[in-house]
Design a protein around this motif. Structure first.
Motif, PDB file in Angstrom:
ATOM      1  N   MET A   1       0.844  -1.190   0.000  1.00  0.00           N
ATOM      2  CA  MET A   1       0.000   0.000   0.000  1.00  0.00           C
ATOM      3  C   MET A   1       0.880   1.242   0.000  1.00  0.00           C
ATOM      4  O   MET A   1       1.904   1.289   0.676  1.00  0.00           O
ATOM      5  CB  MET A   1      -0.874  -0.026   1.264  1.00  0.00           C
ATOM      6  N   LYS A   2       0.468   2.217  -0.812  1.00  0.00           N
ATOM      7  CA  LYS A   2       1.244   3.454  -0.880  1.00  0.00           C
ATOM      8  C   LYS A   2       0.662   4.498   0.055  1.00  0.00           C
ATOM      9  O   LYS A   2      -0.561   4.566   0.236  1.00  0.00           O
ATOM     10  CB  LYS A   2       1.222   4.006  -2.303  1.00  0.00           C
ATOM     11  N   ALA A   3       1.515   5.305   0.638  1.00  0.00           N
ATOM     12  CA  ALA A   3       1.063   6.357   1.530  1.00  0.00           C
ATOM     13  C   ALA A   3       1.973   7.563   1.376  1.00  0.00           C
ATOM     14  O   ALA A   3       3.119   7.442   0.931  1.00  0.00           O
ATOM     15  CB  ALA A   3       1.095   5.867   2.975  1.00  0.00           C
ATOM     16  N   THR A   4       1.435   8.714   1.719  1.00  0.00           N
ATOM     17  CA  THR A   4       2.233   9.951   1.706  1.00  0.00           C
ATOM     18  C   THR A   4       2.070  10.645   3.052  1.00  0.00           C
ATOM     19  O   THR A   4       0.952  10.831   3.527  1.00  0.00           O
ATOM     20  CB  THR A   4       1.767  10.886   0.570  1.00  0.00           C
ATOM     21  N   VAL A   5       3.187  10.978   3.658  1.00  0.00           N
ATOM     22  CA  VAL A   5       3.168  11.741   4.911  1.00  0.00           C
ATOM     23  C   VAL A   5       3.618  13.163   4.589  1.00  0.00           C
ATOM     24  O   VAL A   5       4.671  13.373   3.982  1.00  0.00           O
ATOM     25  CB  VAL A   5       4.107  11.114   5.961  1.00  0.00           C
ATOM     26  N   LEU A   6       2.779  14.121   4.975  1.00  0.00           N
ATOM     27  CA  LEU A   6       3.116  15.540   4.786  1.00  0.00           C
ATOM     28  C   LEU A   6       3.538  16.106   6.129  1.00  0.00           C
ATOM     29  O   LEU A   6       2.827  15.944   7.130  1.00  0.00           O
ATOM     30  CB  LEU A   6       1.904  16.321   4.264  1.00  0.00           C
ATOM     31  N   ILE A   7       4.686  16.766   6.161  1.00  0.00           N
ATOM     32  CA  ILE A   7       5.251  17.275   7.416  1.00  0.00           C
ATOM     33  C   ILE A   7       5.435  18.782   7.279  1.00  0.00           C
ATOM     34  O   ILE A   7       6.077  19.253   6.333  1.00  0.00           O
ATOM     35  CB  ILE A   7       6.606  16.588   7.693  1.00  0.00           C
ATOM     36  N   ARG A   8       4.843  19.508   8.227  1.00  0.00           N
ATOM     37  CA  ARG A   8       4.878  20.983   8.143  1.00  0.00           C
ATOM     38  C   ARG A   8       5.361  21.562   9.447  1.00  0.00           C
ATOM     39  O   ARG A   8       5.099  20.998  10.519  1.00  0.00           O
ATOM     40  CB  ARG A   8       3.478  21.518   7.899  1.00  0.00           C
ATOM     41  N   PRO A   9       6.039  22.712   9.393  1.00  0.00           N
ATOM     42  CA  PRO A   9       6.354  23.420  10.646  1.00  0.00           C
ATOM     43  C   PRO A   9       5.046  23.833  11.320  1.00  0.00           C
ATOM     44  O   PRO A   9       4.126  24.297  10.654  1.00  0.00           O
ATOM     45  CB  PRO A   9       7.162  24.634  10.193  1.00  0.00           C
ATOM     46  N   LYS A  10       4.955  23.634  12.653  1.00  0.00           N
ATOM     47  CA  LYS A  10       3.736  24.024  13.368  1.00  0.00           C
ATOM     48  C   LYS A  10       3.526  25.532  13.303  1.00  0.00           C
ATOM     49  O   LYS A  10       4.488  26.296  13.159  1.00  0.00           O
ATOM     50  CB  LYS A  10       3.834  23.593  14.837  1.00  0.00           C
ATOM     51  N   GLN A  11       2.271  25.937  13.428  1.00  0.00           N
ATOM     52  CA  GLN A  11       1.962  27.375  13.509  1.00  0.00           C
ATOM     53  C   GLN A  11       2.737  27.984  14.665  1.00  0.00           C
ATOM     54  O   GLN A  11       2.813  27.414  15.748  1.00  0.00           O
ATOM     55  CB  GLN A  11       0.471  27.559  13.753  1.00  0.00           C
ATOM     56  N   GLY A  12       3.302  29.143  14.436  1.00  0.00           N
ATOM     57  CA  GLY A  12       4.040  29.822  15.499  1.00  0.00           C
ATOM     58  C   GLY A  12       5.514  29.468  15.523  1.00  0.00           C
ATOM     59  O   GLY A  12       6.312  30.142  16.172  1.00  0.00           O
ATOM     60  N   ASN A  67       9.476  15.820  13.677  1.00  0.00           N
ATOM     61  CA  ASN A  67       9.822  16.191  15.046  1.00  0.00           C
ATOM     62  C   ASN A  67       8.545  16.777  15.666  1.00  0.00           C
ATOM     63  O   ASN A  67       8.223  17.935  15.409  1.00  0.00           O
ATOM     64  CB  ASN A  67      10.947  17.229  15.034  1.00  0.00           C
ATOM     65  N   PRO A  68       7.823  15.973  16.470  1.00  0.00           N
ATOM     66  CA  PRO A  68       6.493  16.400  16.937  1.00  0.00           C
ATOM     67  C   PRO A  68       6.523  17.676  17.773  1.00  0.00           C
ATOM     68  O   PRO A  68       5.487  18.315  17.948  1.00  0.00           O
ATOM     69  CB  PRO A  68       6.005  15.208  17.779  1.00  0.00           C
ATOM     70  N   LEU A  69       7.690  18.046  18.292  1.00  0.00           N
ATOM     71  CA  LEU A  69       7.778  19.295  19.055  1.00  0.00           C
ATOM     72  C   LEU A  69       7.517  20.516  18.175  1.00  0.00           C
ATOM     73  O   LEU A  69       6.895  21.478  18.601  1.00  0.00           O
ATOM     74  CB  LEU A  69       9.177  19.443  19.678  1.00  0.00           C
ATOM     75  N   ILE A  70       8.017  20.471  16.966  1.00  0.00           N
ATOM     76  CA  ILE A  70       7.947  21.664  16.122  1.00  0.00           C
ATOM     77  C   ILE A  70       7.254  21.415  14.783  1.00  0.00           C
ATOM     78  O   ILE A  70       7.046  22.351  14.022  1.00  0.00           O
ATOM     79  CB  ILE A  70       9.370  22.230  15.842  1.00  0.00           C
ATOM     80  N   GLU A  71       6.875  20.145  14.522  1.00  0.00           N
ATOM     81  CA  GLU A  71       6.265  19.843  13.229  1.00  0.00           C
ATOM     82  C   GLU A  71       4.961  19.084  13.414  1.00  0.00           C
ATOM     83  O   GLU A  71       4.820  18.277  14.336  1.00  0.00           O
ATOM     84  CB  GLU A  71       7.224  18.999  12.376  1.00  0.00           C
TER      85      GLU A  71
END
Lengths: 81, 81
Positions: A1-12, A67-71
């Motif tokens: 199965m194919k998947a895509t994870v999108l990772i973004r800097p958190k707001q702020g 990095n769940p702290l900032i993303e």
């Protein structure tokens, strides 16, 4: 199965790369009021069970991809792929 | 209007970062047969005209965001955003 994870800097969270991209786009003449830069990871995961894939991708994202702290991250599954 | 551009290494183009991510995920015990790493750019564009936004984003992607020789890109518009 194919998947895509999108990772973004958190707001702020400061995103100097996004600021540089926004500035460069404005310099090129584009009417852009903001830009944020993140990553994406396309993953081929060896299961056809969507719930199992979702759980594994959630762990992968927390442990390695983001990095769940900032993303923040969002997981998209290509069902049937 | 908000938009997201997804940028991926083209098929056949070596992606050492993706290979490293795949190897790391397997080392952590995940059943993953492949991984490819790309970028995403969230853009706030100053127009409410979807066709105009699409045309501008296409030019931005070709001129600055992606390297069309080795990368493909897809543009997603958040209509009404």
């Amino acid at each position: 199965m194919k998947a895509t994870v999108l990772i973004r800097p958190k707001q702020g969270i400061l995103d100097p790369q996004g600021e540089a991209v926004g500035e460069a786009l404005r310099t090129l003449g584009f009417a852009v009021s903001g830009a944020r830069v993140g990553r994406l990871v396309d993953i081929e995961i060896d299961t056809e069970d969507a719930a199992e894939a979702q759980a594994a991708l959630d762990r992968m994202s927390r442990e390695l991809l983001a990095n769940p702290l900032i993303e923040s991250f969002t997981i998209g599954l290509e069902e049937g792929a």
